[in-house]
Design an enzyme around this catalytic site. Structure first.
Site, PDB file in Angstrom:
ATOM      1  N   ALA A   1       0.830  -1.203   0.000  1.00  0.00           N
ATOM      2  CA  ALA A   1       0.000   0.000   0.000  1.00  0.00           C
ATOM      3  C   ALA A   1       0.863   1.251   0.000  1.00  0.00           C
ATOM      4  O   ALA A   1       0.606   2.210  -0.742  1.00  0.00           O
ATOM      5  CB  ALA A   1      -0.940  -0.009   1.205  1.00  0.00           C
ATOM      6  N   TYR A   2       1.892   1.247   0.823  1.00  0.00           N
ATOM      7  CA  TYR A   2       2.801   2.394   0.888  1.00  0.00           C
ATOM      8  C   TYR A   2       3.472   2.603  -0.469  1.00  0.00           C
ATOM      9  O   TYR A   2       3.501   3.725  -0.995  1.00  0.00           O
ATOM     10  CB  TYR A   2       3.846   2.153   1.973  1.00  0.00           C
ATOM     11  CG  TYR A   2       4.842   3.272   2.130  1.00  0.00           C
ATOM     12  CD1 TYR A   2       4.510   4.426   2.824  1.00  0.00           C
ATOM     13  CD2 TYR A   2       6.123   3.172   1.580  1.00  0.00           C
ATOM     14  CE1 TYR A   2       5.428   5.456   2.972  1.00  0.00           C
ATOM     15  CE2 TYR A   2       7.047   4.195   1.719  1.00  0.00           C
ATOM     16  CZ  TYR A   2       6.694   5.343   2.430  1.00  0.00           C
ATOM     17  OH  TYR A   2       7.604   6.368   2.561  1.00  0.00           O
TER      18      TYR A   2
END
Length: 259
Positions: free
Chosen positions: A161-162
Site C-alpha cells: 500500500a505504501y
C-alpha cells in the site's frame, strides 16, 4: 538569466508543510524558516504541533492548524487560514504520510489499504486541489514539493500500500507539473530512501529491526537518509534557483535508485 539566490533565498515566501509536527516535515519547516519563509504546519496531533511551533518560534513565524489531509473541509479551512494569516501561499509541501502494515499485499485489509492511499496520495491531491487555485490567482510563482519515496519507484516487499501510494504521488507530480508548466507554479517530488524517524514506531516491535535491517541493506551508502538532507533538497525546490524543473523526481536514496 536566472539570478542565483544567496543568504535567505525564501525571504518573504509563505509555506504550508503537511505532516509538519515531526520528522521530515519539521526539518523542512526549520529549513524554510532559516531561509526566510513563514510556515504553516499541518498535522493531526495537537500536542506535537504545539511542541513543534514552540521549537520553531525563535527562527521566525510559524503557525499551526489541526488538519487531517483526508478531510476536504479541514484542508480547505487550513488553506484559508494560511492565506488569511500570510496574505498568500507560495509553497506547499505534501509530506503527511503513513507507512501502513508490514504484511504481504494480500494480507492488507481493505481498510488498511484505503487508509494508506487516502493519506499518502488522495490527501496530497486534496491539498493541491485547495492550494493550486490560490497560487494561480496570485499570478506570480508557486512551488509544490511532494515527498514521495524510493519505494514508489521500486516497490517494497511487505509494504504494497505504501509503495503504491508513493508511486501514485510520483505520477500526480508529473501530471500536475505538465498542467501547470506555463503558469509559474512548479511541481516536483523527492524520493528519499528510509529516514530513521518516528515512522518506524508504527511497525510492530517484532518486525521493526528486521525492516530497518532490510531497508539499510538496499542502500549502497549503508545508512539512513538524514531528515536535514531531505530538507535541503526541499528548500532548493522551493526557491527561485529551481526555475526549469517541473514534474521531476529528485532522488535522495544513497545510491539505491539513480533514476
Amino acid at each position: 538569466m536566472t539570478t542565483i539566490a544567496h543568504g535567505r533565498p525564501l525571504e518573504g515566501r509563505h509555506a504550508i508543510v503537511t505532516g509538519g509536527a515531526r520528522g521530515i516535515g519539521l526539518a523542512i519547516a526549520r529549513r524554510y524558516l532559516a531561509a526566510g519563509a513563514s510556515v504553516a504546519l499541518w498535522d493531526v496531533e495537537a500536542a506535537a504541533l504545539a511542541d513543534a511551533v514552540q521549537q520553531l518560534a525563535p527562527l521566525g513565524t510559524a503557525i499551526s492548524a489541526l488538519v487531517d489531509v483526508r478531510d476536504e473541509d479541514q484542508v480547505a479551512r487550513g488553506a484559508s487560514q494560511a492565506q488569511e494569516n500570510f496574505g498568500r501561499i507560495d509553497i506547499l509541501v505534501n509530506n503527511a504520510g503513513v507507512l501502513g502494515p508490514t504484511v504481504t499485499a494480500w494480507e492488507h485489509t481493505p481498510a488498511q489499504w484505503r487508509q494508506v492511499l487516502d493519506i499518502n496520495l488522495t490527501g496530497a491531491w486534496l491539498c493541491c486541489r485547495a492550494v493550486v487555485p490560490v497560487m494561480l490567482a496570485q499570478q506570480q510563482r508557486g512551488r509544490i514539493v511532494n515527498i514521495a519515496s524510493v519505494a514508489g519507484k521500486e516497490g517494497n516487499g511487505f509494504n504494497a500500500a505504501y509503495s503504491a501510494s508513493k508511486a501514485g504521488l510520483i505520477a500526480l507530480t508529473k501530471s500536475l507539473g505538465k498542467e501547470l508548466a506555463a503558469s509559474g507554479v512548479l511541481v516536483n517530488c523527492i524520493t528519499p530512501s528510509a529516514a530513521d524517524t518516528a515512522v518506524f514506531a508504527g511497525v510492530p516491535a517484532e518486525h521493526r529491526e528486521q525492516l530497518r535491517s532490510a531497508l539499510l541493506a538496499r542502500v549502497p551508502m549503508g545508512r539512513f537518509v538524514e531528515v536535514d538532507e531531505v530538507a535541503a533538497m526541499a528548500a532548493w525546490l522551493a526557491s527561485d534557483d529551481c526555475s526549469f524543473s517541473t514534474g521531476a523526481v529528485f532522488d535522495i536514496s544513497g545510491g539505491r535508485s539513480m533514476y
